[in-house]
Design an enzyme around this catalytic site. Structure first.
Site, mmCIF file in Angstrom:
data_model
loop_
_atom_site.group_PDB
_atom_site.id
_atom_site.type_symbol
_atom_site.label_atom_id
_atom_site.label_comp_id
_atom_site.label_asym_id
_atom_site.label_seq_id
_atom_site.Cartn_x
_atom_site.Cartn_y
_atom_site.Cartn_z
ATOM 1 N N SER A 103 11.965 57.575 -38.681
ATOM 2 C CA SER A 103 11.274 58.654 -39.400
ATOM 3 C C SER A 103 11.341 59.957 -38.621
ATOM 4 O O SER A 103 11.121 61.030 -39.189
ATOM 5 C CB SER A 103 9.811 58.279 -39.643
ATOM 6 O OG SER A 103 9.132 58.136 -38.406
ATOM 7 N N HIS A 137 4.165 70.573 -43.269
ATOM 8 C CA HIS A 137 5.618 70.729 -43.449
ATOM 9 C C HIS A 137 5.916 71.861 -44.435
ATOM 10 O O HIS A 137 5.075 72.204 -45.267
ATOM 11 C CB HIS A 137 6.259 69.441 -43.976
ATOM 12 C CG HIS A 137 6.529 68.423 -42.921
ATOM 13 N ND1 HIS A 137 5.601 67.492 -42.537
ATOM 14 C CD2 HIS A 137 7.635 68.181 -42.158
ATOM 15 C CE1 HIS A 137 6.111 66.719 -41.583
ATOM 16 N NE2 HIS A 137 7.348 67.121 -41.327
ATOM 17 N N LYS A 141 9.699 70.240 -48.762
ATOM 18 C CA LYS A 141 9.666 68.793 -48.468
ATOM 19 C C LYS A 141 9.277 68.001 -49.716
ATOM 20 O O LYS A 141 8.294 68.310 -50.374
ATOM 21 C CB LYS A 141 8.717 68.495 -47.304
ATOM 22 C CG LYS A 141 8.769 67.028 -46.877
ATOM 23 C CD LYS A 141 8.195 66.823 -45.497
ATOM 24 C CE LYS A 141 8.122 65.349 -45.111
ATOM 25 N NZ LYS A 141 9.450 64.703 -45.107
ATOM 26 N N THR A 148 7.028 60.495 -40.465
ATOM 27 C CA THR A 148 6.477 60.530 -39.104
ATOM 28 C C THR A 148 4.974 60.227 -39.120
ATOM 29 O O THR A 148 4.475 59.483 -38.259
ATOM 30 C CB THR A 148 6.718 61.925 -38.488
ATOM 31 O OG1 THR A 148 8.102 62.231 -38.595
ATOM 32 C CG2 THR A 148 6.274 61.986 -37.036
HETATM 33 N N1 LIG Z 1 14.144 61.348 -39.230
HETATM 34 C C1 LIG Z 1 14.077 62.628 -38.874
HETATM 35 O O1 LIG Z 1 14.085 63.004 -37.683
HETATM 36 C C2 LIG Z 1 14.035 63.653 -39.956
HETATM 37 C C3 LIG Z 1 14.014 63.253 -41.260
HETATM 38 N N2 LIG Z 1 14.081 64.154 -42.265
HETATM 39 C C4 LIG Z 1 14.192 63.605 -43.607
HETATM 40 O O2 LIG Z 1 15.554 63.755 -44.018
HETATM 41 C C5 LIG Z 1 15.617 63.963 -45.422
HETATM 42 C C6 LIG Z 1 16.396 65.231 -45.713
HETATM 43 O O3 LIG Z 1 15.718 66.341 -45.151
HETATM 44 P P1 LIG Z 1 16.307 67.819 -45.339
HETATM 45 O O4 LIG Z 1 17.696 67.900 -44.849
HETATM 46 O O5 LIG Z 1 15.274 68.721 -44.785
HETATM 47 O O6 LIG Z 1 16.291 67.920 -46.938
HETATM 48 P P2 LIG Z 1 17.247 68.765 -47.889
HETATM 49 O O7 LIG Z 1 16.654 68.664 -49.266
HETATM 50 O O8 LIG Z 1 17.499 70.106 -47.306
HETATM 51 O O9 LIG Z 1 18.640 67.969 -47.827
HETATM 52 C C7 LIG Z 1 18.870 66.717 -48.391
HETATM 53 C C8 LIG Z 1 20.127 66.830 -49.193
HETATM 54 O O10 LIG Z 1 20.557 65.544 -49.599
HETATM 55 C C9 LIG Z 1 20.989 65.678 -50.935
HETATM 56 N N3 LIG Z 1 21.092 64.389 -51.604
HETATM 57 C C10 LIG Z 1 20.291 63.836 -52.542
HETATM 58 N N4 LIG Z 1 20.790 62.644 -52.923
HETATM 59 C C11 LIG Z 1 21.939 62.456 -52.228
HETATM 60 C C12 LIG Z 1 22.930 61.443 -52.204
HETATM 61 N N5 LIG Z 1 22.843 60.375 -52.992
HETATM 62 N N6 LIG Z 1 23.973 61.575 -51.368
HETATM 63 C C13 LIG Z 1 24.077 62.639 -50.568
HETATM 64 N N7 LIG Z 1 23.193 63.656 -50.570
HETATM 65 C C14 LIG Z 1 22.137 63.554 -51.386
HETATM 66 C C15 LIG Z 1 20.000 66.633 -51.538
HETATM 67 O O11 LIG Z 1 20.462 67.158 -52.765
HETATM 68 P P3 LIG Z 1 19.364 67.617 -53.864
HETATM 69 O O12 LIG Z 1 18.434 68.557 -53.175
HETATM 70 O O13 LIG Z 1 20.177 68.274 -54.900
HETATM 71 O O14 LIG Z 1 18.691 66.370 -54.308
HETATM 72 C C16 LIG Z 1 19.905 67.670 -50.447
HETATM 73 O O15 LIG Z 1 20.916 68.652 -50.550
HETATM 74 C C17 LIG Z 1 14.172 63.952 -45.903
HETATM 75 O O16 LIG Z 1 13.854 62.641 -46.343
HETATM 76 C C18 LIG Z 1 13.372 64.291 -44.661
HETATM 77 O O17 LIG Z 1 12.054 63.815 -44.695
HETATM 78 C C19 LIG Z 1 14.115 65.489 -42.020
HETATM 79 C C20 LIG Z 1 14.091 65.958 -40.739
HETATM 80 C C21 LIG Z 1 14.050 65.076 -39.600
HETATM 81 O O1 LIG Z 2 11.285 66.719 -44.265
HETATM 82 C C1 LIG Z 2 11.227 67.173 -43.095
HETATM 83 O O2 LIG Z 2 11.470 68.368 -42.837
HETATM 84 C C2 LIG Z 2 10.880 66.250 -42.002
HETATM 85 N N1 LIG Z 2 10.788 64.989 -42.289
HETATM 86 C C3 LIG Z 2 10.522 63.934 -41.395
HETATM 87 C C4 LIG Z 2 9.301 63.163 -41.813
HETATM 88 O O3 LIG Z 2 9.072 62.979 -43.025
HETATM 89 O O4 LIG Z 2 8.555 62.708 -40.947
HETATM 90 C C5 LIG Z 2 10.566 64.339 -39.942
HETATM 91 C C6 LIG Z 2 10.158 65.753 -39.653
HETATM 92 O O5 LIG Z 2 8.772 65.831 -39.585
HETATM 93 C C7 LIG Z 2 10.741 66.761 -40.621
#
Ligand SMILES: NC(=O)C1=CN([C@@H]2O[C@H](COP(=O)(O)OP(=O)(O)OC[C@H]3O[C@@H](n4cnc5c(N)ncnc54)[C@H](OP(=O)(O)O)[C@@H]3O)[C@@H](O)[C@H]2O)C=CC1
Ligand SMILES: O=C(O)C1=N[C@H](C(=O)O)C[C@H](O)C1
Length: 249
Positions: A103, A137, A141, A148
């Protein structure tokens, strides 16, 4: 390594920067609505790939896991909001490939988890202290509470027997003493802030992890993909962090 980026949004683009800095090659970018190479993932696209790094949307995690298993592609997945399906994903992965989910990939967040878990244990026998958590956030989001915050809440429950359940919804009643309340706020550009509060009549202890940007998440995910290269099976980010930080918890 040749790396496929699955989900080319805020995180996918940050991961690309770190991959290039660390001498890796991005072979394919998948995202339905951005300037990525292709809208959807298929097995053929991973033919020249050593690892996939996925930050996409919860609905795609399950189908993508099947493709990683079929193509034997090691995958690091940071997408949140899908852990109700984790047992099904473990079955799909089995020993077909290596799969690591977390996460939060920031090292600082894991140091924060350890401090929060220790604090939850310290107040265990001091009933005058109650414990709660909240997260902030950015306005884009899509899931709530954050992954997290759920990980943090589980660690608090493990370390404090006075709390047995997590409540995250708006409460139209006072919380029960055994309920750990975890609240979420969305707005602005906040990359991710998580706070634990231990509160008593006399004083209050607050512990916060505040991401300044997304670089820590992306660096952790790329390092996790490097770590995963010679492994098979289902891992969590805790396995990776314990290994590199010498088992801090
Ligand atoms: N584990 C960690 O450390 C972190 C986790 N995260 C998590 O990562 C995820 C993405 O975050 P973030 O980059 O900020 O979000 P964004 O919305 O900026 O990016 C996610 C992208 O993935 C696309 N998407 C949706 N479905 C698919 C698919 N089947 N195949 C490929 N791409 C797809 C979305 O398109 P569309 O918007 O058109 O649906 C979007 O462009 C979230 O779940 C977030 O909580 C984020 C930061 C850190
Ligand atoms: O969506 C985000 O931006 C983030 N997602 C992760 C979460 O759901 O915990 C990690 C981080 O906090 C950023």
């Amino acid at each position: 390594m040749n790396v496929a980026i699955i989900g080319y949004g805020q995180m996918g683009k940050e991961v690309e920067k770190i991959l290039v800095q660390r001498g890796h090659k991005v072979t394919v970018r998948i995202d339905p609505h951005t300037e990525a190479d292709y809208p959807t993932l298929s097995a053929e696209m991973l033919s020249d790939t050593d690892a996939a790094i996925e930050f996409s949307h919860a609905v795609s995690v399950f189908d993508n896991a099947k493709i990683y298993a079929e193509t034997k592609t090691p995958a690091v997945v940071g997408t949140t909001g899908w852990t109700d399906k984790i047992e099904e994903v473990k079955k799909i992965i089995a020993n077909n490939t290596a799969y690591l989910w977390g996460s939060n990939f920031s090292i600082g967040a894991h140091i924060f988890f350890s401090i929060a878990a220790y604090t939850a244990k310290l107040i265990e026998n001091f009933e005058e202290y109650d414990i709660m958590a909240y997260e902030l956030h950015h306005k884009r989001k899509k899931d709530s509470p954050s992954g997290t915050a759920l990980t943090l809440a589980e660690k608090i429950l493990t370390n404090n027997t006075r709390k047995t359940t997590i409540v995250t919804d708006k409460l139209d009643r006072a919380p029960q003493p055994q309920e750990l309340h975890v609240a979420s706020v969305r707005g602005g550009e906040i990359p991710g802030t998580h706070t634990v509060i231990c509160d008593s009549q006399a004083d209050s202890i607050e512990i916060t992890h505040r991401a300044r940007n997304r670089s820590g998440f992306a660096l952790g995910a790329v390092r996790a993909a490097e770590w995963l290269a010679d492994k098979k099976g289902f891992f969590t980010v805790d396995d990776f962090i314990s290994d590199i930080l010498g088992g801090i918890r």
